[in-house]
Write an enzyme that holds these catalytic residues in place. Structure first.
Site, PDB file in Angstrom:
ATOM      1  CE  LYS A 228       4.312   5.336  56.682  1.00  0.00           C
ATOM      2  NZ  LYS A 228       5.669   4.842  57.020  1.00  0.00           N
ATOM      3  NE  ARG A 262       8.478  11.671  56.221  1.00  0.00           N
ATOM      4  CZ  ARG A 262       7.638  11.251  55.263  1.00  0.00           C
ATOM      5  NH1 ARG A 262       6.679  10.377  55.572  1.00  0.00           N
ATOM      6  NH2 ARG A 262       7.754  11.682  54.025  1.00  0.00           N
TER       7      ARG A 262
END
Length: 281
Positions: A228, A262
């Site tokens: 991210k 995740r």
């Protein structure tokens, strides 16, 4: 470590366990616009990627047909169904690995459940579809409740907080209370602080450090850090070069209480957790 995952294909309500310090959730994006190009799959490609992740050590596969990257627009129910359902069906031909569906829509979750999916991963924490909570309660599937601000198209325009931990924690407590009121079992709830969803680097760092304190540590915490922007902010790297940073951030998250990671990179995450296990008393 165990999670009460409702795996209704083959054996209902089994406990899924791992010898590692956290569970690994492999990401399968059946979308054309997810933020990292190599995470985008379609058709049989998606099922092949999912099965490869299972072989690499994934405990759960998370399938999403609607991108939630910053700036993304929501897609129709029909489009989401067209993308997701064939993938679930194909996975179920070869594997009983728990399958999570990243959706905000009751009809999508229902069709996916009927095709063999097991878990709801709702970035709206059951807010966007008023009929979804009752369906989750009825089917007794686990649900992941995530914090975000606004929708993906605008969420990164409002990232300032007086006290980010207090605000995220309060929101998740309120959504947990709503889930319980709707009849969802206490043991079916997983929480996610929503890293990158309406948060700046400072907020993300606080939530990574304090993830295990959310909701008083009563519920498993999912952390979705993989490649991210916050990893890029800390390393100066683009998504394709953020693996090392992701592994470091995930290790810190697990040390601070995360139960599920995740990730895009299952095999490497599995190796990281194996090393961490060797230093965990």
């Amino acid at each position: 470590m165990e999670l009460p995952l409702c795996c209704h294909i083959g054996a209902p309500h089994i406990m899924v366990s791992t010898a590692l310090p956290a569970f690994i959730m492999g990401i399968v994006n059946v979308t054309p616009d997810s933020f990292w190009q190599k995470s985008r799959f379609s058709g049989s490609q998606a099922a092949e990627a999912a099965l490869a992740m299972v072989a690499d050590g994934a405990d759960i596969i998370d399938i999403g047909g609607e991108s939630s990257r910053p700036g993304a627009e929501y897609v129709s129910e029909e489009e989401e169904l067209k993308r997701i359902i064939p993938v679930v069906e194909e996975i179920r031909r070869y594997s009983h690995c728990p399958v999570s569906i990243d959706t905000r829509k009751k009809n999508v979750m229902q069709a996916a459940y009927e095709a063999g999916a097991d878990i709801l991963n709702d970035i709206s924490a059951l807010e966007d579809d008023g009929s979804l909570a009752a369906y989750v309660a009825k089917t007794e599937i686990p649900v992941i409740l995530m914090h975000k601000r606004g929708n993906p198209a605008i969420m990164q325009k409002d990232t300032e907080y007086q006290d980010v931990f207090a605000e995220v924690n309060g929101y998740l407590q309120q959504r947990v209370a709503t889930a319980l009121h709707c009849g969802i079992g206490n043991d079916k709830i997983i929480i996610d602080p929503g890293i990158g969803f309406g948060k700046n680097l400072s907020a993300n760092r606080i939530l990574i450090r304090r993830c295990g304190d959310l909701c008083g540590g009563k519920y498993p915490v999912l952390m979705a850090l993989s490649r991210k922007t916050c990893i890029g902010d800390m390393t100066g790297r683009q998504p394709q070069d953020r693996l090392a940073g992701t592994l470091a951030a995930n290790l810190i998250a697990v040390q601070n209480g995360a139960s599920i990671l995740r990730v895009h990179d299952v095999r490497q995450t599995c190796d990281m957790l194996r090393v961490l296990e060797n230093f965990t008393e």
